[in-house]
Design a protein around this motif. Structure first.
Motif, PDB file in Angstrom:
ATOM      1  N   ASP A  57      -1.967  11.961  -0.121  1.00  0.00           N
ATOM      2  CA  ASP A  57      -1.285  10.899  -0.848  1.00  0.00           C
ATOM      3  C   ASP A  57      -2.097  10.507  -2.079  1.00  0.00           C
ATOM      4  OD1 ASP A  57       0.842   8.650  -0.846  1.00  0.00           O
ATOM      5  OD2 ASP A  57      -1.074   7.603  -1.090  1.00  0.00           O
ATOM      6  N   TRP A 113      -2.323   7.770  -4.006  1.00  0.00           N
ATOM      7  CA  TRP A 113      -3.028   6.492  -4.089  1.00  0.00           C
ATOM      8  C   TRP A 113      -4.058   6.317  -2.986  1.00  0.00           C
ATOM      9  CZ3 TRP A 113      -3.530   4.125  -8.400  1.00  0.00           C
ATOM     10  CH2 TRP A 113      -2.605   4.411  -9.413  1.00  0.00           C
ATOM     11  N   THR A 114      -3.897   7.034  -1.873  1.00  0.00           N
ATOM     12  CA  THR A 114      -4.947   7.031  -0.845  1.00  0.00           C
ATOM     13  C   THR A 114      -6.194   7.726  -1.372  1.00  0.00           C
ATOM     14  OG1 THR A 114      -3.287   7.061   0.917  1.00  0.00           O
ATOM     15  CG2 THR A 114      -5.512   7.734   1.506  1.00  0.00           C
ATOM     16  N   ALA A 142      -7.957   5.721  -4.053  1.00  0.00           N
ATOM     17  CA  ALA A 142      -8.737   4.623  -3.475  1.00  0.00           C
ATOM     18  C   ALA A 142     -10.124   5.115  -3.069  1.00  0.00           C
ATOM     19  CB  ALA A 142      -8.002   4.026  -2.280  1.00  0.00           C
ATOM     20  N   ARG A 167       7.877   5.291  -3.309  1.00  0.00           N
ATOM     21  CA  ARG A 167       7.381   4.005  -2.823  1.00  0.00           C
ATOM     22  C   ARG A 167       8.230   2.871  -3.361  1.00  0.00           C
ATOM     23  NH1 ARG A 167       3.650   7.310  -4.826  1.00  0.00           N
ATOM     24  NH2 ARG A 167       2.040   8.141  -3.416  1.00  0.00           N
ATOM     25  N   VAL A 209       5.509  -2.534  -3.105  1.00  0.00           N
ATOM     26  CA  VAL A 209       4.378  -1.934  -2.396  1.00  0.00           C
ATOM     27  C   VAL A 209       3.473  -1.190  -3.372  1.00  0.00           C
ATOM     28  CG1 VAL A 209       3.726  -0.240  -0.635  1.00  0.00           C
ATOM     29  CG2 VAL A 209       5.665  -1.786  -0.238  1.00  0.00           C
ATOM     30  N   LEU A 210       4.070  -0.452  -4.296  1.00  0.00           N
ATOM     31  CA  LEU A 210       3.277   0.287  -5.277  1.00  0.00           C
ATOM     32  C   LEU A 210       2.430  -0.660  -6.119  1.00  0.00           C
ATOM     33  CD1 LEU A 210       2.516   2.954  -6.638  1.00  0.00           C
ATOM     34  CD2 LEU A 210       4.552   2.702  -8.089  1.00  0.00           C
ATOM     35  N   GLN A 219      -0.535  -1.515  -4.056  1.00  0.00           N
ATOM     36  CA  GLN A 219      -1.453  -0.381  -3.938  1.00  0.00           C
ATOM     37  C   GLN A 219      -2.277  -0.191  -5.210  1.00  0.00           C
ATOM     38  OE1 GLN A 219       1.622   2.500  -2.928  1.00  0.00           O
ATOM     39  NE2 GLN A 219       0.665   2.845  -0.936  1.00  0.00           N
ATOM     40  N   VAL A 274      -6.379  -0.535  -5.698  1.00  0.00           N
ATOM     41  CA  VAL A 274      -7.269   0.519  -6.180  1.00  0.00           C
ATOM     42  C   VAL A 274      -7.965   0.077  -7.465  1.00  0.00           C
ATOM     43  CG1 VAL A 274      -7.421   2.927  -6.911  1.00  0.00           C
ATOM     44  CG2 VAL A 274      -5.869   2.293  -5.062  1.00  0.00           C
TER      45      VAL A 274
END
Length: 307
Positions: A52, A54-55, A58, A79, A83-84, A87, A91
């Motif tokens: 993912d 954005w994971t 991060a 997404r 929520v985006l 996220q 980050v």
């Protein structure tokens, strides 16, 4: 010319592989590390499987210290925009304010069906993309202590605290594509940067011109935007090294020379010059062999000083 490294992890990359590339990106003086946002390979087995966007960003926010980090581009189909926004703001805080958000309508139907993600028709995807730009920037512009409301055709927010806020006063927004009338108008309204992917210098200049015209029509100074391009990188200190790198990514040298930043160091420098003449201020260098860190070293040491 601002040079950034751009990766395609869906083709096969673990987090550790991405971390090594990002760290070398920082060590060699490139300004940013960007990654695609895809969940399915576009050829090959894609092992060890998708990650993912954005994971992983991060994680890279904590494993790097100075380079910018972002997506080219996040798909609006993946997404919910509320929520985006959370996220990306998270980050941004993890990185100390180094995040940029590239956002697009989404296009790769197979990855949606492979992972059970709805894939509306193009018109609806573009509507959702437009609403996401409005909603996300609206949330981030809401003063702390106030609430945000949004009512669109596809998304609705009521009494949102619009938290958390990013560390940066403004998270740069990257919009790209063909610069057709609707897309150019959205770039003029929301974007910090307009990106043209994998196009000739002439076509790149034409798309920039349409975005500049859209800015003028909207009452915005066209110089407010940064104009960028994304191109495949395949450079060698000599012809043999270039040919070896072309073979490693399964591409023909002639095709790479015609459609990318490719060849020996002087050829790559000349190609970058042609894009600079077309109005490109920033280049995303698409690195396809993520095991070849010497490739980054070569460009940093022999190409960048000549620009």
């Amino acid at each position: 010319m601002d040079l950034r490294i751009f990766t395609e992890p869906q083709q096969g990359a673990s987090y550790e592989t991405l971390r090594r590339v990002a760290v070398r990106t920082e060590e060699t003086g490139f300004s940013a590390f960007f990654r695609s946002d895809h969940y399915l390979t576009m050829g090959g087995d894609g092992l060890p499987g998708p990650s993912d966007a954005w994971t992983t960003l991060a994680g890279l926010a904590r494993d790097t210290t100075s380079i910018r980090l972002g997506t080219l581009v996040t798909s609006a189909t993946f997404r919910h925009p509320g929520v985006l926004a959370i996220q990306v703001a998270g980050v941004d805080e993890m990185s100390g304010g180094r995040v940029e958000l590239g956002l697009g309508a989404g296009w790769y139907e197979a990855e949606h069906t492979a992972y059970g993600i709805p894939f509306p028709p193009l018109g609806e995807r573009f509507e959702r993309f437009e609403e996401q730009l409005a909603l996300i920037t609206g949330m981030w512009a809401t003063p702390v202590g106030e609430t945000y409301k949004f009512q669109g055709r596809h998304y609705a927010l009521t009494d949102s605290p619009a938290l958390p806020r990013p560390v940066q006063p403004t998270v740069p927004i990257v919009v790209g594509g063909a610069a057709r009338p609707r897309g150019a108008a959205l770039a003029a309204r929301y974007a910090t940067e307009f990106n043209v992917p994998f196009s000739s210098p002439q076509e790149t200049a034409e798309r920039f011109g349409r975005v500049r015209a859209a800015c003028t029509a909207a009452g915005r100074d066209p110089q407010d935007l940064t104009y960028s391009a994304a191109l495949v990188l395949c450079a060698g200190s000599d012809e043999a090294e270039f040919a070896r790198r072309a073979a490693a990514i399964g591409r023909e040298p002639a095709d790479l020379r015609e459609n990318g930043l490719a060849g020996t160091v002087p050829e790559v420098v000349d190609a970058i010059g042609r894009y600079a003449e077309a109005g490109v201020e920033r280049l995303y260098l698409q690195v396809l062999d993520l095991s070849d860190l010497d490739h980054l070293d070569l460009v940093a040491a022999q190409v960048a000083p000549q620009l």
